[in-house]
Design an enzyme around this catalytic site. Structure first.
Site, PDB file in Angstrom:
ATOM      1  N   ASP A 158       0.845  -1.194   0.000  1.00 48.57           N
ATOM      2  CA  ASP A 158       0.000   0.000   0.000  1.00 48.57           C
ATOM      3  C   ASP A 158       0.883   1.247   0.000  1.00 48.57           C
ATOM      4  O   ASP A 158       1.810   1.352   0.810  1.00 48.57           O
ATOM      5  CB  ASP A 158      -0.896  -0.021   1.244  1.00 48.57           C
ATOM      6  N   ASP A 202      -4.750   2.593  -4.214  1.00 49.98           N
ATOM      7  CA  ASP A 202      -3.276   2.604  -4.157  1.00 49.98           C
ATOM      8  C   ASP A 202      -2.745   1.313  -3.556  1.00 49.98           C
ATOM      9  O   ASP A 202      -1.641   1.285  -3.021  1.00 49.98           O
ATOM     10  CB  ASP A 202      -2.800   3.802  -3.336  1.00 49.98           C
TER      11      ASP A 202
END
Length: 442
Positions: A176, A219
């Site tokens: 992440d 993301d």
């Protein structure tokens, strides 16, 4: 059998002596069999994988020396072609069904006893082809932005590795990007998209990750990694995480960089897909809570919790709480900054023309005059008024008068120098401030 496809080629792996009987069973349904050998099928994987719809494949149980050999082969080929296993009778069909349920629960193949083939070949093959068409749409479709596989593709790859391990030490990871919202807020969503593409390019360029990397959404990325031992695999994943912080993300003439947090779990016998996701997610939150730009392994985070299993759950809750508190604080700060900026802009800007308003003019002109006096530089003001504007409003209406004011403001903006600034002084009056310009220049 009306409405079925005609003369569709289907591959078959069977003893030569069975080819005629199998052909007789499927030809009335519009399928034409082409006999293949196992090596030919293996070599044809790339071609079949690019064919749409996928070419159906029939596997006769008589072509294999054992049930395990048959099921292992079917498990491999069923991922690139709609596969129908033909059992010699109902009894063998039952045995094969139990074998699939026990060892290959996600096998993408169908079973059919030979005695039922004439009656069921068409519908079963049609269902398989429909399933593969759906699979191509939802699972193997690439993410449009990054070119990586999708979340559903990752779940399938993970389930396949868990059900039929490759034999290497394997880990499932979730990666992440840190503070990614700040990238979008500071540089724009186009910059955020470019950052995601660069991370994806990096993963595709690594042979160890190419084909095993996916975009989970936003993301967040995920994938599978393999090595000879756990220590080497942990070092590799930490290297992946660290390398992302060195990526140059080009924005016009500038460059920005991002960091990432990574959580992973080693795959073990008996582990489910959800287990793997949950463990990697817990490790990711541990990395985030510890300061971000870190890698964490689930097994190493909570080894000490074996004596007290509740400790791992408590620590995970604390990590999640800390990460989400940080995110909410960041969100509140971002929203607050935007609100303050909008409020400040609204307080200084005339709502109709977009020019500075009288209040802003009164505050700033004092500074401009002080700077001119201190520096001995000229300062000029141009004050002008639209003639008979009351008549314009009366004859054409106030909306037309507003459009006229907005047009005048646009003309002033387009013809002013970079150093000049303009304000709506009030009503139909405007003022242009020209720092550094004397009367002649003005």
């Amino acid at each position: 059998m009306d409405g079925l496809l005609k003369n569709v080629e289907a591959l078959v792996l069977c003893p030569q002596s069975e080819l005629a009987a199998l052909s007789s069973a499927v030809e009335p349904w519009g399928y034409r069999l082409s006999l293949k050998t196992p090596p030919e099928l293996e070599r044809g994987q790339a071609r079949l994988d690019e064919t749409a719809p996928h070419m159906p494949l029939l596997l006769s149980s008589s072509a294999f020396d054992s049930m395990e050999t048959l099921l292992d082969f079917a498990d491999r080929v069923s991922h690139f072609a709609p596969t129908l296993i033909v059992a010699k009778d109902l009894a063998e069909e039952t045995v094969l069904l139990r074998g699939i349920a026990g060892r290959h629960p996600i096998m993408l193949a169908e079973l059919c006893a030979f005695e039922r083939l004439s009656a069921q070949a068409g519908p079963r093959l049609a269902l398989l082809q429909g399933r593969y068409a759906e699979k191509n749409i939802h699972v193997h479709r690439k993410d449009g932005l990054t070119g990586l596989g999708t979340r559903l593709g990752l779940r399938e790859a993970l389930a396949r590795e868990l059900s039929a391990p490759s034999g290497h030490v394997a880990a499932f990871f979730i990666l992440d990007l840190d503070h990614f919202k700040a990238v979008n807020d500071s540089y724009g969503h186009a910059a955020g998209d470019e950052a995601l593409r660069r991370v994806a390019e990096f993963m595709l360029d690594r042979p160890e990750l190419n084909g095993n990397s996916f975009r989970l959404g936003g993301d967040e990325f995920g994938g599978l990694a393999f090595s000879r031992d756990r220590a080497e695999l942990a070092r590799f994943l930490d290297e992946v995480r660290d390398s992302i912080s060195s990526l140059d993300i080009t924005l016009g003439e500038g460059i920005i960089r991002v960091t990432a947090s990574l959580g992973f779990a080693f795959l073990e016998a008996g582990m489910s897909t959800e287990d793997a996701f949950n463990r990697a997610d817990m490790a990711l939150y541990s990395a985030k809570a510890a300061g971000r730009n870190l890698s964490r392994c689930h097994d190493l985070c909570w080894d000490a919790a074996e004596e007290d299993p509740s400790r791992a759950a408590l620590e995970h809750f604390e990590n999640v709480t800390k990460v989400w508190t940080d995110r909410m604080s960041e969100l509140i700060r971002s929203v607050g900054r935007k609100a303050m900026e909008e409020a400040r802009k609204g307080a200084d800007t005339d709502g109709l023309t977009g020019l500075s308003n009288r209040g802003y003019y009164d505050r700033r002109i004092a500074r401009e005059m002080e700077n001119a006096l201190r520096g001995g530089t000229p300062l000029s003001l141009v004050l002008f008024d639209i003639d008979d504007f009351h008549g314009v409003n009366m004859e054409y209406g106030f909306p037309s008068g507003d459009k006229a004011l907005a047009k005048v403001a646009e003309l002033v903006r387009n013809h002013a120098r970079v150093t000049d600034w303009t304000a709506r002084y009030g009503g139909e009056e405007f003022v242009i401030v020209l720092p550094g310009a004397d009367a002649a220049a003005a």
